[in-house]
Every structure is written in structure tokens, then in C-alpha cells.
Design a protein around this motif. Structure first.
Motif, mmCIF file in Angstrom:
data_model
loop_
_atom_site.group_PDB
_atom_site.id
_atom_site.type_symbol
_atom_site.label_atom_id
_atom_site.label_comp_id
_atom_site.label_asym_id
_atom_site.label_seq_id
_atom_site.Cartn_x
_atom_site.Cartn_y
_atom_site.Cartn_z
ATOM 1 N N ASP A 108 0.754 -1.348 0.061
ATOM 2 C CA ASP A 108 -0.084 0.010 -0.077
ATOM 3 C C ASP A 108 0.884 1.333 0.008
ATOM 4 O OD1 ASP A 108 -2.687 -1.230 0.411
ATOM 5 O OD2 ASP A 108 -2.115 -2.039 2.045
ATOM 6 N N ARG A 109 2.250 1.045 0.139
ATOM 7 C CA ARG A 109 3.103 2.296 0.490
ATOM 8 C C ARG A 109 3.031 2.841 -1.035
ATOM 9 N NH1 ARG A 109 7.242 4.120 3.437
ATOM 10 N NH2 ARG A 109 9.011 5.114 2.446
ATOM 11 N N SER A 129 0.770 3.609 -2.882
ATOM 12 C CA SER A 129 -0.301 3.213 -3.763
ATOM 13 C C SER A 129 -1.397 4.533 -4.107
ATOM 14 C CB SER A 129 -1.116 2.144 -3.298
ATOM 15 O OG SER A 129 -2.513 1.987 -4.071
ATOM 16 N N SER A 157 -4.879 3.797 -1.926
ATOM 17 C CA SER A 157 -4.899 3.778 -0.853
ATOM 18 C C SER A 157 -4.712 5.211 -0.179
ATOM 19 C CB SER A 157 -3.464 2.996 -0.249
ATOM 20 O OG SER A 157 -3.574 1.495 -0.663
ATOM 21 N N ALA A 158 -5.327 5.432 1.118
ATOM 22 C CA ALA A 158 -5.397 6.653 1.643
ATOM 23 C C ALA A 158 -5.736 6.431 2.919
ATOM 24 C CB ALA A 158 -6.504 7.612 1.029
ATOM 25 N N VAL A 197 1.339 8.233 0.766
ATOM 26 C CA VAL A 197 -0.246 8.266 0.800
ATOM 27 C C VAL A 197 -0.806 9.122 1.267
ATOM 28 C CG1 VAL A 197 -1.792 6.765 1.876
ATOM 29 C CG2 VAL A 197 0.100 5.289 0.989
ATOM 30 N N HIS A 248 -10.107 7.000 -4.103
ATOM 31 C CA HIS A 248 -9.285 6.306 -3.255
ATOM 32 C C HIS A 248 -10.315 5.156 -2.750
ATOM 33 C CE1 HIS A 248 -5.758 8.726 -3.187
ATOM 34 N NE2 HIS A 248 -6.187 9.800 -3.148
#
Length: 269
Positions: free
Chosen positions: A137-138, A140, A143-144, A175, A201
Motif C-alpha cells: 500500500d506504500r 499506492s 490507498s489513503a 499516501v 481512493h
């Protein structure tokens, strides 16, 4: 030959160092019984890190012991008060100084609130990882994170929360991290979630910016469309942060409101 005997420094007559000031952790208090258990566990970690240190607890409201009772029990001793609070709100600026003023015999210093600080961000990151945040998720775009805080009408408290959100975003590799509040400030957690979803997101996590479980933390977690991290609680980084604040205040440093412009976080494991 006569030996010259020099007097021992104050507090060293018996060859022992003077006792360190007591660390008084100042918690808000909660009707949720898990809160007191969590704070007690956190202070147990602090005692493990600093054996022999007199560590005490005082609450601003709702739970015993209340802060005035804790300070009264210390009498004319020495203490460093460490707020288990995350920003410069009313409790830090008014309630805690009032309690200290009502204990004039006590020699006391008050540390700054816990946030913002890199150790606090490490605790937030750790709780997110426990909840299911993955290294993939880093950075991404999908993602939030919503940083869910209690909220305050004090603009400096909101500034502290925004700074922590920026630092957490950096720790997560860019993020988006949006601060949101359970009361007294906008946006709400649900509003922040809707705004992030409108921006595309779809994996939105809630980072719990609370020191212990309680009504606000539970309400924030209920608004999570994906994962919700646990409150900071007794995370090891929190115990280290309490001692850092204690040591800084004991050394006579002004309360730390770090600019943190050059913060460097360790690479993720």
C-alpha cells in the motif's frame, strides 16, 4: 602528609545520586473501562524501560486518581508532568497549569503534549500494520488514510494534528493522510472518507489518533470502509516517547513543538 577532604556534592553524601523527579502521566479520563486498563499498561512499559523511576497517574476528569489528588500526594517533592494528550488544546494550556498552581509546595515542570513527534508516527504506523496495512500500500494511488482525532477548537491543536498527518503520509511513502475529528472541528471522519472516495481512493484506512479506547475512538472506527487501527495505547514507541518528554522537560528544555523539517524515518521492515 595531611589528606584534604573535599565536601561531597549535594545529594551525594552517601554516594548515591539524588532521586529523580516523579513522572506524572496526565490522562484525560474516560467512562470506557478499557481506557484505564490501557493507560496502566502503558505506564507499566515505562517502568520497565526506567526501573526505579517513580511513575504516577493523574486524570483530568472521569477517572481516579484525579490529577489534583496525585499532585497532593507528592507533597513538596519534585515532579515532571507528561500529558498523555496529542496536541496543544485546552487541557494542556489551562487544566494542567491550574492543577499545578493549586499545588504550590510541589516543585513541578510540565512537558509538552505527545504530538507531533516521530515516535508518535511510528506508533501510528505500527497500529496500521497490525490492522492490515501492507507494504504494497506504500505509495499506492488507491490507498489513503484518515487520521481520526478527538478535535479541539484551539487552532494550535488542529495545526499539531495536521503536522502529524503530514509526517504519517511521509512515513507511508506519500499516501494521502487527511486529518478528521470526532468533535469541535471539521471535517468529520465520515466526511473525510467520502472526500477521499470521490478522489478515487477505494482502500481507505482509519488511523486512530487516540491514546486509549473510548467513545470517540469507537465512533471513528465504525466509519472505516476498509481497516481501522487500534488506539495508540501501550505501543512500545509510546513508552519511549513518554520518557523522551520527561527527560526533555527535566533538563529544562522548553516544551517541544518540533518543526520536524528534517525528520528521517527508518526504512520499513
Amino acid at each position: 602528609m595531611h589528606r584534604i577532604r573535599y565536601p561531597s556534592p549535594p545529594g551525594h553524601a552517601s554516594g548515591t545520586a539524588p532521586a529523580a523527579p516523579a513522572l506524572v502521566a496526565v490522562a484525560h479520563g474516560s467512562r470506557d473501562p478499557r481506557a484505564l486498563h490501557t493507560v496502566t499498561e502503558l505506564l507499566a512499559r515505562v517502568r520497565e524501560l526506567r526501573p526505579g523511576l517513580d511513575v504516577r497517574l493523574g486524570h483530568i476528569e472521569l477517572n481516579a486518581p484525579l490529577l489534583p489528588e496525585t499532585l497532593h500526594a507528592l507533597g513538596s517533592g519534585d515532579a515532571v508532568l507528561v500529558p498523555l494528550l496529542l496536541g496543544r488544546g485546552h487541557h494542556v494550556k489551562h487544566d494542567i497549569p491550574a492543577a499545578v498552581a493549586a499545588a504550590p509546595a510541589l516543585r513541578a515542570r510540565t512537558a509538552g503534549p505527545l504530538g507531533p513527534h516521530p515516535l508518535l508516527v511510528e506508533a501510528l504506523h505500527g497500529r496500521l500494520a497490525e490492522a492490515g496495512w501492507h507494504p504494497s500500500d506504500r505509495g499506492s494511488r488507491d490507498s489513503a488514510v484518515v487520521l481520526a482525532a478527538a478535535g479541539s477548537r484551539d487552532p494550535e491543536s488542529a495545526a499539531d494534528t495536521r503536522r502529524t498527518a503530514r509526517l504519517l503520509g511521509e512515513r507511508l511513502g506519500g499516501v494521502p493522510v487527511v486529518p478528521a475529528y470526532a468533535s469541535a472541528a471539521a471535517p468529520t471522519v465520515r466526511a473525510a472518507v467520502r472526500a477521499l472516495a470521490a478522489r478515487g481512493h477505494h482502500r481507505i484506512a482509519i488511523a486512530s489518533y487516540f491514546t486509549a479506547p473510548g467513545r470517540f475512538a469507537s465512533a471513528a472506527a465504525a466509519g472505516a470502509p476498509w481497516i481501522a487501527a487500534a488506539p495508540l495505547g501501550a505501543h512500545p514507541a509510546m513508552a519511549r516517547l513518554l520518557l523522551h518528554r520527561y527527560d526533555w522537560a527535566r533538563a529544562g528544555g522548553a516544551p517541544e513543538y518540533e518543526t520536524l523539517m528534517n525528520t528521517r524515518f527508518p526504512a520499513p521492515a
